[in-house]
Design a protein around this motif. Sequence first.
Motif, mmCIF file in Angstrom:
data_model
loop_
_atom_site.group_PDB
_atom_site.id
_atom_site.type_symbol
_atom_site.label_atom_id
_atom_site.label_comp_id
_atom_site.label_asym_id
_atom_site.label_seq_id
_atom_site.Cartn_x
_atom_site.Cartn_y
_atom_site.Cartn_z
ATOM 1 N N PRO A 13 12.414 8.891 -2.105
ATOM 2 C CA PRO A 13 13.801 8.829 -1.635
ATOM 3 C C PRO A 13 14.768 9.449 -2.643
ATOM 4 N N ILE A 14 15.781 10.113 -2.107
ATOM 5 C CA ILE A 14 16.823 10.720 -2.944
ATOM 6 C C ILE A 14 18.164 10.384 -2.324
ATOM 7 N N ASP A 15 19.076 9.915 -3.143
ATOM 8 C CA ASP A 15 20.417 9.566 -2.685
ATOM 9 C C ASP A 15 21.095 10.796 -2.070
ATOM 10 N N SER A 16 21.818 10.587 -0.988
ATOM 11 C CA SER A 16 22.461 11.691 -0.261
ATOM 12 C C SER A 16 23.521 12.414 -1.090
ATOM 13 N N ARG A 17 23.974 11.818 -2.194
ATOM 14 C CA ARG A 17 24.918 12.510 -3.088
ATOM 15 C C ARG A 17 24.273 13.723 -3.735
ATOM 16 N N PHE A 18 22.956 13.668 -3.885
ATOM 17 C CA PHE A 18 22.250 14.715 -4.610
ATOM 18 C C PHE A 18 21.495 15.683 -3.704
ATOM 19 N N HIS A 19 21.111 15.215 -2.521
ATOM 20 C CA HIS A 19 20.275 16.038 -1.641
ATOM 21 C C HIS A 19 20.602 15.729 -0.188
ATOM 22 N N ASN A 20 20.827 16.792 0.593
ATOM 23 C CA ASN A 20 21.132 16.630 2.009
ATOM 24 C C ASN A 20 19.832 16.753 2.809
ATOM 25 N N GLU A 21 19.262 15.615 3.160
ATOM 26 C CA GLU A 21 17.990 15.599 3.881
ATOM 27 C C GLU A 21 18.115 16.250 5.252
ATOM 28 N N PHE A 22 19.261 16.094 5.915
ATOM 29 C CA PHE A 22 19.447 16.662 7.244
ATOM 30 C C PHE A 22 19.447 18.188 7.196
#
Length: 188
Positions: free
Chosen positions: A136-145
């Motif tokens: 898991p990576i926080d959305s602040r650092f990586h945009n999974e979408f």
Amino acid sequence: MAEVINLKDKFKKPTDNLVCSRPWEFRRADWETIHFIQMLRSEAEGLKQHREKILPSHFSLKGGMAYTIRAIYANRENEERMRDIYYLTGLMDCMINQVNPVLRTDLLRAMYKKVFAMKEALNIHWYGPLDQVLLPIDSRFHNEFEYRALLKNACTMKELYGAIRMGTDEMFDILSLEYVFYCPHVGG
């Protein structure tokens, strides 16, 4: 003739719990846990300074993620191999969680062959139900979408492999810069 050996110093708990700092930072946990723990570096620094009793916000890496982090940890001295493992993890994730028109053709067989060849070469195996294998990576650092959209819109296997390599390399770098991993620790 006889020399006295001070065993107290030999078995003293080290004050520094660092296992390795690069490419990913692994530390020994000061608390009991049977799983690897993934924590933001900022939270880990606070924990390191205060040795708090309450564990800050973190991810307990279970299921498919447990096999991923174990493989990464076992190869922690070889960044290139770690990146290959994370790329393989991205390929696995794509087969498990991704919808792509290319994967609905006979080309899927080529991906399976690639995955099984890499698993054999890297000596990596995942067991049991696999829902999530990427860490898991926080959305602040990586945009999974955004990453998932790149995979979904790939028109050829070459584009798909390229998008997975680019995405997993980016995730690898983020995990290296922004997270600390605590190793399982049971007992005193």
